[in-house]
Scaffold this motif. Structure first.
Motif, PDB file in Angstrom:
ATOM      1  N   PRO A  66      -1.438  10.596  -0.512  1.00  0.00           N
ATOM      2  CA  PRO A  66      -0.036  10.279  -0.227  1.00  0.00           C
ATOM      3  C   PRO A  66       0.918  10.992  -1.175  1.00  0.00           C
ATOM      4  O   PRO A  66       0.591  11.256  -2.339  1.00  0.00           O
ATOM      5  CB  PRO A  66       0.022   8.762  -0.431  1.00  0.00           C
ATOM      6  CG  PRO A  66      -1.375   8.281  -0.303  1.00  0.00           C
ATOM      7  CD  PRO A  66      -2.235   9.392  -0.816  1.00  0.00           C
ATOM      8  N   ASP A  93      -4.750   9.654  -7.009  1.00  0.00           N
ATOM      9  CA  ASP A  93      -4.664   8.869  -5.778  1.00  0.00           C
ATOM     10  C   ASP A  93      -3.394   9.214  -5.008  1.00  0.00           C
ATOM     11  O   ASP A  93      -3.348   9.084  -3.787  1.00  0.00           O
ATOM     12  CB  ASP A  93      -4.650   7.374  -6.123  1.00  0.00           C
ATOM     13  CG  ASP A  93      -5.919   6.938  -6.828  1.00  0.00           C
ATOM     14  OD1 ASP A  93      -7.008   7.088  -6.238  1.00  0.00           O
ATOM     15  OD2 ASP A  93      -5.822   6.474  -7.981  1.00  0.00           O
ATOM     16  N   GLU A 101      -4.038  15.813   1.078  1.00  0.00           N
ATOM     17  CA  GLU A 101      -4.902  14.740   1.566  1.00  0.00           C
ATOM     18  C   GLU A 101      -4.536  13.393   0.953  1.00  0.00           C
ATOM     19  O   GLU A 101      -4.990  12.354   1.436  1.00  0.00           O
ATOM     20  CB  GLU A 101      -6.362  15.076   1.254  1.00  0.00           C
ATOM     21  CG  GLU A 101      -6.856  16.336   1.956  1.00  0.00           C
ATOM     22  CD  GLU A 101      -8.245  16.737   1.520  1.00  0.00           C
ATOM     23  OE1 GLU A 101      -8.856  15.993   0.721  1.00  0.00           O
ATOM     24  OE2 GLU A 101      -8.728  17.790   1.978  1.00  0.00           O
ATOM     25  N   ALA A 118       5.407   8.361   1.247  1.00  0.00           N
ATOM     26  CA  ALA A 118       4.723   7.089   1.438  1.00  0.00           C
ATOM     27  C   ALA A 118       5.301   5.976   0.572  1.00  0.00           C
ATOM     28  O   ALA A 118       4.933   4.809   0.737  1.00  0.00           O
ATOM     29  CB  ALA A 118       3.233   7.256   1.133  1.00  0.00           C
ATOM     30  N   THR A 130       0.835  -1.187   0.000  1.00  0.00           N
ATOM     31  CA  THR A 130       0.000   0.000   0.000  1.00  0.00           C
ATOM     32  C   THR A 130       0.877   1.246   0.000  1.00  0.00           C
ATOM     33  O   THR A 130       1.991   1.244   0.537  1.00  0.00           O
ATOM     34  CB  THR A 130      -0.942   0.051   1.219  1.00  0.00           C
ATOM     35  OG1 THR A 130      -0.150   0.033   2.409  1.00  0.00           O
ATOM     36  CG2 THR A 130      -1.898  -1.130   1.214  1.00  0.00           C
ATOM     37  N   GLY A 142       0.590   4.744   1.468  1.00  0.00           N
ATOM     38  CA  GLY A 142      -0.324   5.366   2.415  1.00  0.00           C
ATOM     39  C   GLY A 142      -1.497   4.426   2.611  1.00  0.00           C
ATOM     40  O   GLY A 142      -1.327   3.274   3.027  1.00  0.00           O
ATOM     41  N   ASP A 143      -2.682   4.883   2.242  1.00  0.00           N
ATOM     42  CA  ASP A 143      -3.860   4.017   2.319  1.00  0.00           C
ATOM     43  C   ASP A 143      -4.319   3.546   0.946  1.00  0.00           C
ATOM     44  O   ASP A 143      -5.432   3.021   0.798  1.00  0.00           O
ATOM     45  CB  ASP A 143      -4.997   4.754   3.029  1.00  0.00           C
ATOM     46  CG  ASP A 143      -5.398   6.058   2.325  1.00  0.00           C
ATOM     47  OD1 ASP A 143      -4.741   6.413   1.319  1.00  0.00           O
ATOM     48  OD2 ASP A 143      -6.339   6.720   2.789  1.00  0.00           O
ATOM     49  N   VAL A 144      -3.471   3.692  -0.075  1.00  0.00           N
ATOM     50  CA  VAL A 144      -3.828   3.310  -1.444  1.00  0.00           C
ATOM     51  C   VAL A 144      -3.292   1.905  -1.732  1.00  0.00           C
ATOM     52  O   VAL A 144      -2.070   1.686  -1.715  1.00  0.00           O
ATOM     53  CB  VAL A 144      -3.254   4.310  -2.465  1.00  0.00           C
ATOM     54  CG1 VAL A 144      -3.579   3.859  -3.888  1.00  0.00           C
ATOM     55  CG2 VAL A 144      -3.806   5.710  -2.210  1.00  0.00           C
ATOM     56  N   PRO A 145      -4.176   0.929  -2.005  1.00  0.00           N
ATOM     57  CA  PRO A 145      -3.701  -0.430  -2.268  1.00  0.00           C
ATOM     58  C   PRO A 145      -3.175  -0.600  -3.693  1.00  0.00           C
ATOM     59  O   PRO A 145      -3.714  -0.014  -4.641  1.00  0.00           O
ATOM     60  CB  PRO A 145      -4.960  -1.280  -2.056  1.00  0.00           C
ATOM     61  CG  PRO A 145      -6.095  -0.365  -2.391  1.00  0.00           C
ATOM     62  CD  PRO A 145      -5.656   1.022  -1.999  1.00  0.00           C
TER      63      PRO A 145
END
Length: 332
Positions: A143, A100, A141, A172, A8, A10-13
């Motif tokens: 990564p 993203d 907001e 990230a 991932t 940050g929170d992006v898969p």
């Protein structure tokens, strides 16, 4: 069963390990669509200078570089510059356009970029890098990531210092091309250095450099421990590399299928004449290792009907079901 991401940002898969590199003049909407169809797991735009994004109205040429298609995820917008506040202002503006991830290019070795302290020209300026990533990670907001090289030259291979600075200031993910600015694309990429960077930081690392075929993807991962492999020049005319297919094992019919798909994407996006003109550089690479092909009509037409007719002539000129490696052997 739900597929698990390989890593991932940050929170992006991210669900795959082969990634199309950002390439000026190549990584546009149509080519990204083609590479995504063959399995590229994450996409970077062509890079855009930060200052070009700060006027009242962004020039269409630069706005288009940051264009995307619906469903194109994860999508990384890449920018460059040599002023932290300017990079932040540009990043805040393009964040509204739906990326993203936003990436800062610190790897471009061309003189007009690096010579003014941008691209890899940022690497001799660790304070600027720290300031930039601290600002962006605090105010964005999405990564923030960075793409680097080994350093400026063999006496300034400061990638470990820069890698730690990036991580400490909110990056990230780090992508690294295993050559210096001075090397550009000469010599061999240093995979040992990519392994060192992976050991030195806890964020994901993408390796880049000297991936020529699908076997190199797995070899780089095994050698370096990197999370993903970025493929640039070897993907031009060869999107099959993302599907772990060897180009020499393909038949001519496979090549023509991809050419048709890519050409249609180009025409749909740029318009008929402009799309076909811009497609010529790709077309040469698709067919460069197929012997005895006459491409003049395909390379000169601005009519898609004529282009299709030219492809049909190619299909009659060579045995389309024969693997490329057999065609090449037959001509030796």
């Amino acid at each position: 069963m739900t597929q698990q991401p390989l890593f991932t940002v940050g929170d992006v898969p991210v669900f795959g390990d082969a990634i199309l590199a950002p390439m000026a003049g190549y990584s546009d909407v149509p080519y990204r669509a083609l590479c995504r169809a063959y399995g590229s797991a994450m996409h970077y735009t062509e890079f855009v200078p930060a200052e070009a994004l700060l006027g009242k109205r962004v020039h269409e040429r630069f706005r288009r570089r940051l264009d995307t298609q619906p469903g194109e995820h994860p999508m990384v917008f890449q920018i460059f510059g040599n002023n932290a506040q300017m990079l932040l202002d540009a990043a805040l503006r393009i964040q509204e356009w739906g990326p993203d991830i936003i990436d800062i290019n610190m790897g471009c070795a061309t003189r007009k970029v690096s010579g003014r302290g941008a691209g890899v020209g940022m690497m001799p300026q660790p304070e600027l890098i720290a300031e930039t990533f601290k600002l962006l990670s605090q105010h964005l907001e999405v990564p923030v990531t960075g793409k680097i090289r080994l350093g400026w030259d063999a006496t300034q291979e400061n990638f470990l210092e820069i890698g730690r600075i990036l991580e400490q200031n909110g990056a990230a993910l780090i992508a690294m091309h295993g050559r210096t600015k001075v090397q550009k694309y000469g010599g061999n990429a240093n995979w040992d250095a990519i392994a060192q960077l992976k050991q030195a930081v806890s964020v994901p690392v993408i390796g880049n450099g000297d991936v020529q075929g699908p076997e190199d993807i797995d070899q780089m991962k095994a050698h370096t421990g990197c999370d993903g492999v970025m493929i640039g020049r070897a993907a031009i005319g060869n999107p099959w590399i993302f599907a772990r297919q060897r180009r020499e094992d393909l038949a001519v019919t496979d090549i023509i299928k991809a050419v048709r798909l890519h050409a249609r994407e180009m025409v749909a996006y740029y318009g008929e004449a402009s799309g076909l003109r811009q497609f010529r550089k790709h077309l040469k690479r698709y067919f460069e290792d197929i012997p005895d092909l006459e491409l003049d009509s395909l390379l000169s037409t601005e009519s898609f009907v004529e282009f299709e007719e030219g492809l049909e002539e190619v299909e009659t000129a060579v045995p389309t079901q024969t693997p490329l490696k057999n065609l090449q052997t037959a001509t030796v």
